[in-house]
Design an enzyme around this catalytic site. Structure first.
Site, mmCIF file in Angstrom:
data_model
loop_
_atom_site.group_PDB
_atom_site.id
_atom_site.type_symbol
_atom_site.label_atom_id
_atom_site.label_comp_id
_atom_site.label_asym_id
_atom_site.label_seq_id
_atom_site.Cartn_x
_atom_site.Cartn_y
_atom_site.Cartn_z
ATOM 1 C CE LYS A 40 -2.750 2.537 3.448
ATOM 2 N NZ LYS A 40 -1.662 3.459 3.882
ATOM 3 C CG ASN A 41 2.686 2.431 3.486
ATOM 4 O OD1 ASN A 41 1.589 2.983 3.407
ATOM 5 N ND2 ASN A 41 3.131 1.906 4.607
ATOM 6 C CB CYS A 137 -5.093 5.780 10.561
ATOM 7 S SG CYS A 137 -5.509 4.466 9.404
ATOM 8 N NE ARG A 142 -0.209 9.669 9.904
ATOM 9 C CZ ARG A 142 -0.607 8.695 9.093
ATOM 10 N NH1 ARG A 142 -1.836 8.251 9.159
ATOM 11 N NH2 ARG A 142 0.210 8.173 8.213
ATOM 12 C CG ASP A 327 2.235 0.869 9.892
ATOM 13 O OD1 ASP A 327 1.499 1.555 10.618
ATOM 14 O OD2 ASP A 327 2.633 1.261 8.785
ATOM 15 N NE ARG A 435 -7.131 4.520 4.511
ATOM 16 C CZ ARG A 435 -6.163 4.953 5.313
ATOM 17 N NH1 ARG A 435 -6.274 4.835 6.625
ATOM 18 N NH2 ARG A 435 -5.070 5.486 4.808
#
Length: 455
Positions: A40-41, A137, A142, A327, A435
């Site tokens: 995803k990243n 999230c 952030r 994570d 997601r």
């Protein structure tokens, strides 16, 4: 209905989930095989990079997740054609880039924080960028200050309004000397995506060096960029006049692989994670082994399994790469509730990432969160002002409960806890998990999980 639930439902709709809730009958080991596709990243950032090119790009191993849907929609709003040409394959054609209406961007962005990375490419292609208020999230502060400061260093003018943020570059973007206050992954990506077409040389100090960053650099080099990664987190980027499209297979998703590994450990299961590679998971594998988990490295993946003997407590400090990823700690904490003794997890990256433990405590876990962190003579990662610590004492028997998912990684951890617990759990807001976890419902079924949907 709160906004979090709306975001979850939107995410669920993007990947075809029929319900916002899942009912899990726990206590059954997860056994079988799951396939992990591109990260995803990385995949979403690679899609944004395609906006920089003068010709189409071909991205392989793209996961079918809602964040990819968000980026697809945003690219489409800017005139970039995104075509699925095969399973997990996208063709991205930026040859007809145009300005998008702000209301389109705002509606498409949803809860994603990806839009901020459109800034540099849009400034190069269109001379301006409009960015809505950012979601993502809810795991703590952030800030986008790192991003805005970097863009200002390139010569961008940043104006804030009730709609969001408008950026312009009347004199074009120039190379800059930038030092990040913290090796932020997002800010590093921002600099890379902006510097490659900026006039002159950019020096980036204190850069993030995660594998996904290195994969993005590889993509940009394929496109024609000149990027040198120096020792001590320094990256030099020499701006070029134009970039061409790329063909690239995305790096596997380290976070998903580690999550399934923790699920195997917590449920006393045995899961083969196809596509996982040792090199990018070495730090996680060390902790997995210290806890007492077993793994076998294969050419096409890694088998993670519970050995049938008691698990051991560990002390973990999250950190930027090559440290233990933030994570990874949330799914691992569920497994640590089953270890014999006192484990400590020091969270040094985000200041509010232990909110998910409230549900675990309700399910019977013995977890105490220290809001100001904990001192320790054995600490290796420097303390940060906003860090926290969680002390987990086990083993504790988890029991079923009604759980509302707060964020992506915490949400998957709640799934693991429900699968580990005795009895029935109802987990809501599961759309948020889509997601970052491709076809996770199908994968749970393949692993033998006992569940059903609730309307």
């Amino acid at each position: 209905m709160n906004s979090l639930t709306k975001d979850a439902q939107k995410a669920a709709e993007r990947v075809g989930l029929l319900s916002d809730k899942i009912v899990i009958n726990g206590g059954k080991p997860l056994k079988g095989r799951v396939d992990v596709r591109g990260a995803k990243n990385l995949a979403t950032k690679a899609m944004v990079a395609a906006l920089l090119a003068d010709s189409p790009s071909h991205l392989l191993d793209v996961p079918d997740i809602s964040d990819v849907g968000v980026v697809t929609g945003m690219l489409g709003a800017y005139g970039v054609s995104v075509t699925k040409v095969g399973e997990g394959e996208l063709l991205l054609d930026p040859t007809n880039v145009l300005k998008a209406q702000f209301h389109e961007i705002d509606a498409l962005a949803g809860s994603s924080r990806i839009p901020i990375l459109f800034c540099g490419p849009l400034l190069h292609r269109l001379g301006e960028a409009l960015i809505p208020d950012l979601g993502g999230c809810r795991i703590g502060d952030r800030p986008i200050d790192f991003h805005m400061d970097a863009l200002r260093a390139f010569g961008a003018i940043v104006d804030k309004s009730y709609e969001g943020i408008r950026l312009t570059a009347p004199n074009g973007l120039k190379g800059a000397n930038i030092e990040l206050p913290y090796p932020s992954v997002g800010a590093t990506e921002q600099v890379l995506l902006t510097a490659v077409l900026a006039e002159g040389v950019t020096e980036l100090k204190n850069a993030a060096i995660e594998p996904e960053i290195m994969d993005l650099i590889a993509i940009l080099q394929k496109m024609g960029a000149i990027i040198n990664v120096e020792p001590n987190r320094v990256i030099f980027i020499e701006g070029v006049e134009k970039l061409e499209g790329y063909t690239h297979r995305a790096l596997f998703d380290r976070n998903e692989a580690a999550s399934w590994a923790s699920a195997a450990l917590a449920t006393k299961g045995d899961i083969f994670v196809a596509g996982a590679k040792q090199q990018e998971l070495m730090t996680f594998l060390n902790i997995f082994r210290k806890v007492g988990g077993k793994f076998d490295i294969h050419e096409d993946g890694i088998r993670f399994y519970h050995p049938g003997t008691p698990l051991k407590p560990v002390v973990v400090e999250t950190d930027v790469h090559p440290g233990f990823m933030t994570d990874w700690q949330q799914p691992l904490i569920v497994a640590l509730t089953q270890a014999e003794g006192r484990s400590v997890v020091h969270e040094t990256v985000y200041e509010n990432r232990f909110g998910f433990t409230d549900a675990l405590i309700e399910m019977g876990a013995d977890i105490v969160v220290h809001k100001d962190g904990l001192e320790s003579v054995t600490r290796r990662v420097p303390r940060r002002p906003l860090e926290q610590a969680a002390v987990i004492v086990g083993p504790t028997a988890l029991h079923g409960a009604d759980v509302e998912i707060p964020d992506l990684r915490g949400g998957f951890s709640h799934l693991i806890a429900a699968l580990t617990a005795d009895g029935t759990s109802t987990v809501s807001n599961i759309g948020l998990i889509s997601r970052g976890y491709e076809h996770f419902i199908d994968k749970l079924a393949d692993l033998g999980a006992d569940f059903s949907f609730e309307d």
